[in-house]
Scaffold this motif. Structure first.
Motif, short mmCIF file in Angstrom:
data_model
loop_
_atom_site.label_atom_id
_atom_site.label_comp_id
_atom_site.label_asym_id
_atom_site.label_seq_id
_atom_site.Cartn_x
_atom_site.Cartn_y
_atom_site.Cartn_z
N GLY A 94 0.81 -1.21 0.00
CA GLY A 94 0.00 0.00 0.00
C GLY A 94 0.84 1.26 0.00
O GLY A 94 2.05 1.22 0.23
N LYS A 95 0.17 2.36 -0.26
CA LYS A 95 0.84 3.66 -0.33
C LYS A 95 -0.14 4.68 0.23
O LYS A 95 -1.31 4.71 -0.15
CB LYS A 95 1.16 3.95 -1.80
N SER A 96 0.31 5.50 1.17
CA SER A 96 -0.55 6.53 1.73
C SER A 96 0.22 7.84 1.83
O SER A 96 1.45 7.85 1.88
CB SER A 96 -1.07 6.12 3.11
N ILE A 97 -0.53 8.92 1.87
CA ILE A 97 0.07 10.25 1.97
C ILE A 97 0.58 10.45 3.39
O ILE A 97 -0.13 10.23 4.36
CB ILE A 97 -0.96 11.33 1.60
N ASN A 140 8.16 14.77 -5.54
CA ASN A 140 8.33 16.06 -6.20
C ASN A 140 7.61 15.98 -7.54
O ASN A 140 7.88 15.08 -8.34
CB ASN A 140 9.83 16.34 -6.40
N ASP A 141 6.71 16.94 -7.79
CA ASP A 141 5.93 16.93 -9.03
C ASP A 141 6.81 16.98 -10.28
O ASP A 141 6.44 16.47 -11.32
CB ASP A 141 4.97 18.13 -9.07
N VAL A 148 1.18 16.87 -2.30
CA VAL A 148 1.84 15.79 -1.58
C VAL A 148 3.35 16.02 -1.57
O VAL A 148 3.95 16.33 -2.60
CB VAL A 148 1.52 14.43 -2.24
N ARG A 149 3.97 15.86 -0.41
CA ARG A 149 5.42 15.98 -0.27
C ARG A 149 6.07 14.65 0.09
O ARG A 149 7.21 14.41 -0.26
CB ARG A 149 5.78 17.01 0.81
N GLU A 150 5.34 13.79 0.81
CA GLU A 150 5.89 12.49 1.21
C GLU A 150 4.80 11.43 1.17
O GLU A 150 3.65 11.71 1.50
CB GLU A 150 6.46 12.54 2.63
N PHE A 151 5.20 10.23 0.79
CA PHE A 151 4.34 9.07 0.85
C PHE A 151 4.94 8.06 1.81
O PHE A 151 6.15 8.06 2.04
CB PHE A 151 4.23 8.39 -0.53
N GLN A 152 4.11 7.20 2.33
CA GLN A 152 4.60 6.06 3.12
C GLN A 152 4.20 4.79 2.36
O GLN A 152 3.02 4.60 2.04
CB GLN A 152 3.99 6.03 4.52
N LEU A 153 5.19 3.96 2.07
CA LEU A 153 4.95 2.68 1.41
C LEU A 153 4.82 1.62 2.49
O LEU A 153 5.61 1.59 3.44
CB LEU A 153 6.11 2.34 0.47
#
Length: 174
Positions: free
Chosen positions: A76-79, A124-125, A88-93
């Motif tokens: 999974g992946k969440s903000i 980063n976009d 969004v600046r960081e995600f948590q896998l």
């Protein structure tokens, strides 16, 4: 001079207690891994068992002393954080695996267990493709870590399966 340097390096390495990992010792001689052959986790786990242990993998559960069954595998992946503009600046896998190791009679070597791994990744976009590649690499790294943790748990399993007895209805009647 070169030989002297090699000898000194060898002595220093031996003196510090360095030792190669070697083979893991699993408490069963044969193992059936109930993971599809197309699963990347299954492929890596089977390869590590074949190369790093004396345990033989079998293709039929009836021939195995123990069976490793994966009950769930979730990625999974969440903000994790946003900037002041709401981007969004960081995600948590996240990678969560549930499994159990049992014999043909259903007795557990390892009862239902769960391993949870997380990794944080900045975003980063302007670098979307690079971040997607980094995410794939992190998931691959998490998978390798998952395999090593499974092997460590298998090595720590008891030599005989544990037979759980149902609890008595009336605990005072003894």
């Amino acid at each position: 001079m070169r030989i002297l340097a090699i000898v000194v390096l060898g002595l220093v390495t031996a003196a510090c207690g360095f030792q190669l990992r070697g083979q893991a010792t699993l408490p069963f001689e044969t193992l059936y891994v109930a993971i599809p052959d197309s699963s990347p986790l299954g492929i890596e786990l089977k390869r590590n068992i074949i190369a790093g242990t004396r345990t033989k993998l079998v293709r039929v559960p009836a021939e195995a002393q123990a069976t490793l069954s994966v009950t769930s595998e979730v990625r999974g992946k969440s903000i994790l954080s946003l900037d002041t503009g709401g981007r969004v600046r960081e995600f948590q896998l996240r990678y969560v695996l549930s499994f159990r190791v049992h014999d043909a009679n259903g007795r557990d070597y390892l009862p239902q267990s769960e391993i949870r791994l997380t990794r944080d990744i900045s975003f980063n976009d302007a670098q979307v493709l690079a971040k997607e590649s980094e995410e794939l690499l992190l998931f691959r790294d998490m998978q390798s870590d998952m395999v090593q943790q499974i092997l460590r748990r298998l090595a720590a399993a008891p030599a005989k399966p544990i037979a759980f007895e149902p609890a008595a209805k009336d605990a005072t009647a003894r």
